[in-house]
Design a protein around this motif. Structure first.
Motif: not given
Length: 606
Positions: A95-97, A110-115, A128-133, A137-142
């Motif tokens: 499902a696309t977020t 917040y969006i990537l974590g909540d989803s 990419v830098a937003k995610l790396t920083a 807080e994004l444990p689900h992003v593999s």
């Protein structure tokens, strides 16, 4: 247009978006599907080529372990790769977020974590830098898959790397994607769109596969578009309006030229020469303002011819709308002006446009009629993210200015308390992600969606939107005022306007905050001896204040006494998405503007 449209398509719709896409690939393998810029040139791909690429990327996602309904984020502007990523996600049963590229790092997290997004497509190194920083807080992003950014060989991989993973899996299991696609149930989650909203934290709107399929099939059933059309698509694909155009493309089979760079829209229209385009009203307001001010700058005979042309054009359009014949002298005049003026206006938009579709906010009727006089039809439509975008649209052969058209076949509309527009049908969301209380406030037990918009239905079933219920205010004299109606009128009166915001809750008169269009003001400055001066210097000059005074007085002459603008202030900056005062779909965040300028508003009442 027939008064009723056959709804038998509801029983024969593809089961899900993945099947809808592969059906289109099978039906039109060698037809053009997409074109997109590569440097200065445009590349083109067929449905078969797009299908092969999507299948490889979908297999790559399956290889990464994406399971049915698991969320996969896309943080990118509108481009061909966005389309590929979105289709691959849905063909892999994910499902696309959606995340706008302008979203700050905090809200992106917040969006990537909540989803609970498992994989994220990131456009470039900035995304990419937003995610790396915020990786902790994004444990689900593999995995992060980047379009243009630099892979790190571990967490961040390229689009080609993902396709390579997919090719390996397809070599072992050739049917893996088709089997996965065929197993997707119609009510499975397809998309989680976080509304940028004009208040509070973004809410994730849960939209099913069947909702998107329905949207495309409902437009196809209305006969508005066909395989021979060519769309220019610049709208944010992170917005439901962009997504519904994709569904419509798969249902109808036309080609789409994709480029999300807003500053390139006019140039691209000249190159692509599309037959239609979807846009927000701000694009039409800017085009109208630009053409009118350029003509005024010419002055003399050319300006006189231009003004007379539109006077005649509007007369002809009025007669046609009333079903009356056009007298021969007027017809001859119109033919002459079409060659001298209107054909040149149409040429600015590529010369092949059958119609534009306007949505996401109200379009001023005068501006719509002005385009109509030039032979450019603007069809206004209406919907919300919560209804998978489209719920109403006008038709080319039954376009009623000031309305958003009839409800889509297969959907229903009614007016609730306080004339609130309520919608029921296959496009309506499942609810807000992780927000059961918000869902209960918005959706009734029997499936009716509260839109929050006030409206009226005419004798033909065309809907008129009169404003957001929350935005209506009452003056101290007890009179109701609908700010959007006044605001859109000013933009039709003043070709230099960018934004016009009306306030007056509980006061005995209305005031306005005004911003002027920076591009238009560069031209104005050159013509008025202020070339090279800053935007702030120009808009605060006595000459601009006098010009705006004249336009406000003209606006007031069209308003009820209690609606008139008694005091106003031109702000020293335009509103932007980056400042947080506009949503990515160019809607004004009224509460943010009000908070940022509370002192200015209070001074207007001092």
């Amino acid at each position: 247009m027939p008064t009723t449209i056959d709804t038998s398509f509801l029983a024969t719709m593809p089961a899900n978006v993945a099947v809808q896409f592969f059906d289109r690939v099978t039906a039109s393998p060698e037809s053009e599907a997409f074109r997109f810029p590569r440097g200065e040139a445009w590349e083109s791909v067929t449905w078969k080529q797009a299908g092969d690429k999507v299948e490889a990327l979908a297999a790559g996602l399956i290889a990464l372990g994406v399971q049915p309904e698991q969320r996969v984020g896309i943080a990118s502007g509108t481009r061909y790769e966005w389309i590929l990523a979105d289709l691959a996600i849905m063909c892999a049963a994910g499902a696309t977020t959606t995340v706008y590229p302008t979203t700050n790092a905090e809200d992106t997290t917040y969006i990537l974590g909540d989803s609970e997004s498992q994989v994220v497509f990131a456009e470039d190194d900035e995304q990419v830098a937003k995610l790396t920083a915020h990786r902790a807080e994004l444990p689900h992003v593999s995995k992060v898959v980047t379009f243009d950014g630099k892979p790190d060989g571990d967490w961040v991989i390229s689009l080609d790397d993902l396709a390579e993973l997919g090719d390996k899996l397809l070599a072992e299991q050739p049917d893996v994607v088709r089997t996965t696609s065929a197993a997707i149930a119609p009510d499975q989650l397809a998309t989680l769109i976080y509304t940028s909203g004009t208040t509070g934290r973004p809410k994730g709107v849960r939209l099913r596969h069947s909702s998107w399929v329905y949207e495309g099939e409902a437009i196809r059933a209305q006969g508005i578009l066909s395989e021979s059309d060519l769309e220019f698509r610049w709208l944010p694909m992170a917005h439901s309006f962009g997504k519904v155009l994709m569904s419509t493309q798969m249902a109808c089979g036309f080609a789409a030229a994709i480029d999300g760079r807003v500053d390139k829209i006019v140039d691209n229209l000249g190159v692509v020469k599309p037959t239609f385009m979807g846009a927000a009203p701000r694009i039409f307001e800017k085009a109208y303002g630009r053409i009118v001010t350029m003509q005024a700058a010419e002055g003399g005979a050319k300006e006189k011819i231009f003004n007379n042309a539109f006077k005649v054009g509007l007369q002809v359009e009025k007669l046609k709308l009333e079903g009356k014949s056009v007298p021969l002298p007027l017809k001859l005049q119109h033919g002459l002006f079409d060659k001298l003026v209107f054909s040149k206006v149409r040429e600015r938009f590529g010369g092949n446009v059958r119609f534009f579709i306007s949505g996401s906010a109200a379009l001023n009727r005068d501006i719509a009629e002005w385009f109509g006089a030039a032979g450019i039809t603007v069809l206004e439509g209406y919907g919300l993210t919560e209804t998978s975008a489209g719920s109403f649209v006008n038709h080319p052969d039954a376009n009623k200015f000031g309305t958003v058209g009839p409800v889509f076949p297969g959907s229903e509309v009614k007016l609730g308390d306080n004339d609130e527009v309520m919608i029921k049908g296959p496009g309506v969301m499942d609810g807000y992600h992780n927000l059961p209380e918000e869902t209960a406030k918005t959706l009734t037990a029997d499936g009716w969606l509260h839109t929050g918009d006030k409206g009226a239905l005419d004798a033909d079933g065309h809907l008129v939107i009169t404003g957001r219920i929350k935005e209506l205010f009452k003056t101290s004299g007890g009179k109701y005022v609908a700010p959007p109606a006044i605001e859109s009128k000013f933009k039709a009166v003043c070709p230099y306007a960018s934004q016009f915001m009306v306030f007056g809750e509980g006061h005995n008169y209305c005031v306005a905050l005004i911003t002027l269009d920076p591009d238009a003001m560069v031209g104005w400055a050159e013509e008025n001896g202020m070339a090279g001066k800053s935007y702030t210097e120009v808009v605060q000059s006595d000459a601009v204040q006098k010009m705006v005074t004249d336009y406000v007085e003209e606006l007031n002459s069209h308003l009820n006494r209690w609606e008139t603008i008694k005091k106003w202030k031109v702000l020293d900056h335009d509103l932007t998405i980056e400042s947080g005062e506009l949503t990515p779909s160019m809607k004004v965040k009224r509460n943010v503007v009000q908070q940022n300028n509370q002192d200015v508003i209070e001074a207007l009442y001092a």
